[in-house]
Enzyme design. Structure first.
Site, PDB file in Angstrom:
ATOM      1  N   GLY A  80       3.645 -67.801 -61.119  1.00 39.65           N
ATOM      2  CA  GLY A  80       2.787 -67.758 -62.297  1.00 39.65           C
ATOM      3  C   GLY A  80       1.346 -68.150 -62.104  1.00 39.65           C
ATOM      4  N   TRP A  82      -1.211 -66.519 -60.779  1.00 40.82           N
ATOM      5  CA  TRP A  82      -2.170 -65.478 -61.170  1.00 40.82           C
ATOM      6  C   TRP A  82      -2.257 -65.364 -62.689  1.00 40.82           C
ATOM      7  CZ3 TRP A  82      -3.098 -60.472 -57.973  1.00 40.82           C
ATOM      8  CH2 TRP A  82      -3.444 -60.832 -56.660  1.00 40.82           C
ATOM      9  N   ASP A 108       8.620 -60.007 -63.835  1.00 37.16           N
ATOM     10  CA  ASP A 108       9.186 -60.354 -62.538  1.00 37.16           C
ATOM     11  C   ASP A 108      10.687 -60.110 -62.569  1.00 37.16           C
ATOM     12  OD1 ASP A 108       7.960 -62.165 -60.035  1.00 37.16           O
ATOM     13  OD2 ASP A 108      10.147 -62.226 -60.191  1.00 37.16           O
ATOM     14  N   ASP A 124      12.530 -55.155 -63.820  1.00 43.88           N
ATOM     15  CA  ASP A 124      12.321 -54.422 -62.580  1.00 43.88           C
ATOM     16  C   ASP A 124      11.303 -53.338 -62.901  1.00 43.88           C
ATOM     17  OD1 ASP A 124      12.333 -52.848 -60.341  1.00 43.88           O
ATOM     18  OD2 ASP A 124      14.523 -52.643 -60.221  1.00 43.88           O
ATOM     19  N   ASP A 148       0.527 -59.477 -56.660  1.00 48.31           N
ATOM     20  CA  ASP A 148       0.485 -60.267 -55.424  1.00 48.31           C
ATOM     21  C   ASP A 148       1.856 -60.214 -54.752  1.00 48.31           C
ATOM     22  OD1 ASP A 148      -0.712 -61.989 -53.526  1.00 48.31           O
ATOM     23  OD2 ASP A 148       0.104 -63.760 -54.514  1.00 48.31           O
ATOM     24  N   LYS A 188      -1.994 -56.685 -53.346  1.00 44.09           N
ATOM     25  CA  LYS A 188      -1.957 -57.156 -51.965  1.00 44.09           C
ATOM     26  C   LYS A 188      -1.345 -56.100 -51.068  1.00 44.09           C
ATOM     27  CE  LYS A 188       0.892 -60.582 -50.942  1.00 44.09           C
ATOM     28  NZ  LYS A 188       1.296 -61.998 -50.904  1.00 44.09           N
TER      29      LYS A 188
END
Length: 240
Positions: A80, A82, A108, A124, A148, A188
Site C-alpha cells: 500500500g 504507492w 490486488d 485479479d 509496481d 515497473k
C-alpha cells in the site's frame, strides 16, 4: 572532558548481521541490507508501508502526474505504499483546501490492510471484466494507472525478466481500457532485452514514453520504470 578519537560520534555505523543457525547466507545479506537502507529507515519514520513509496514519490516529483483531483488506479497495490503517496498527492482526503479532491483505487490479488483515503479491492486485474469493475468503482475512467508489480522471483534472471514484462503488458492492456484521453501509465519493468514490444505498443498509444531509474531503486537492481503520458484512445467507427 575526554576527546572522542574513534569518530563514532560523528557518523552512523553500518549494522552487521551474523548468520544465525538455519538462516541462509542470502537471507542474512537481505536483512543486513534492509537494516542499512536509508529508504527503509525513512519509510518507518514517515509512516510509509515500504521503501517503494519513495520510488513513486521521486517519479512524480519529476513528471507530475499525481495532481489534485486525479483518479488513480494502483495495480498490485499491496502493501500500500504507492496508494499512501497517491492519497496525499491527489488530495483524496481533502486536506489541501481549495484544491480538487482526487480518488485512489488499489487492487490486488490479496486483501490489503485499509489505507486512509484509498479504496481497495481484491481483484485479479487479468479477469475479463476487470476493466468494467475498475471503472464502476471509480465512477468513470482513470487519469493514472500505475503498477509496481513483480512476479515471484524464480532465481533465473531471464525468466524473471519475461514474467515482469508479461505483467507490465497485461497492466498496459487494462490501462488502455480504463484511461481517460491524456492519461498516464507508470509501471515497473526489468532491463533485459524483451521489453521492445512493450515500448513499441506504448509509443503507439501515448504521446511520450520515457524510461527512468529513480534514486530509490537500488543500484544493483535491474528495475526501471516506464512513464507513458498523453494517452490516445483508439477511435471507433461510431466516433465519426
Amino acid at each position: 572532558m575526554a576527546k572522542n578519537t574513534s569518530g563514532r560520534g560523528q557518523r552512523d555505523l553500518k549494522v552487521k548481521v551474523k548468520t544465525a543457525k538455519g538462516r541462509k547466507l542470502s537471507s542474512t545479506r537481505w536483512l543486513e541490507r534492509q537494516l542499512n537502507d536509508p529508504y527503509v529507515k525513512r519509510a518507518r519514520t514517515e509512516g510509509y508501508r515500504g521503501r517503494a513509496a519513495f520510488k513513486i514519490l521521486e517519479l512524480d516529483d519529476k513528471y507530475r502526474f499525481l495532481v489534485p483531483g486525479a483518479r488513480v488506479v494502483d495495480l498490485g497495490c499491496a502493501p500500500g505504499g504507492w496508494c499512501q503517496v497517491a492519497v496525499k498527492r491527489v488530495n483524496a482526503l481533502g486536506e489541501k483546501q481549495g484544491k480538487a479532491i482526487g480518488t485512489v483505487l488499489g487492487v490486488d490479488l490479496q486483501e490489503v490492510e485499509p489505507i486512509a483515503g484509498a479504496e481497495t479491492h481484491q481483484l485479479d486485474f487479468m479477469e475479463d471484466d476487470a476493466d468494467e469493475k475498475v471503472k464502476a468503482w471509480l465512477g468513470g475512467k482513470a487519469d493514472v494507472v500505475m503498477s509496481d508489480m513483480a512476479a515471484a522471483s524464480s532465481g533465473h534472471k531471464q525468466t524473471d525478466h519475461l514474467r515482469i514484462i508479461a505483467l507490465c503488458e497485461a497492466a498496459a492492456a487494462l490501462a488502455f481500457d480504463v484511461l481517460e484521453e491524456g492519461g498516464t501509465f507508470v509501471a515497473k519493468v526489468l532491463a533485459g532485452g524483451a521489453e521492445g514490444e512493450l515500448q513499441k505498443l506504448l509509443k503507439q498509444r501515448f504521446t511520450k514514453v520515457v524510461n527512468v531509474k529513480p534514486p530509490a531503486s537500488r543500484a544493483d537492481s535491474s528495475e526501471k520504470f516506464v512513464i507513458a503520458t498523453g494517452f490516445r484512445p483508439e477511435r471507433n467507427d461510431d466516433d465519426d
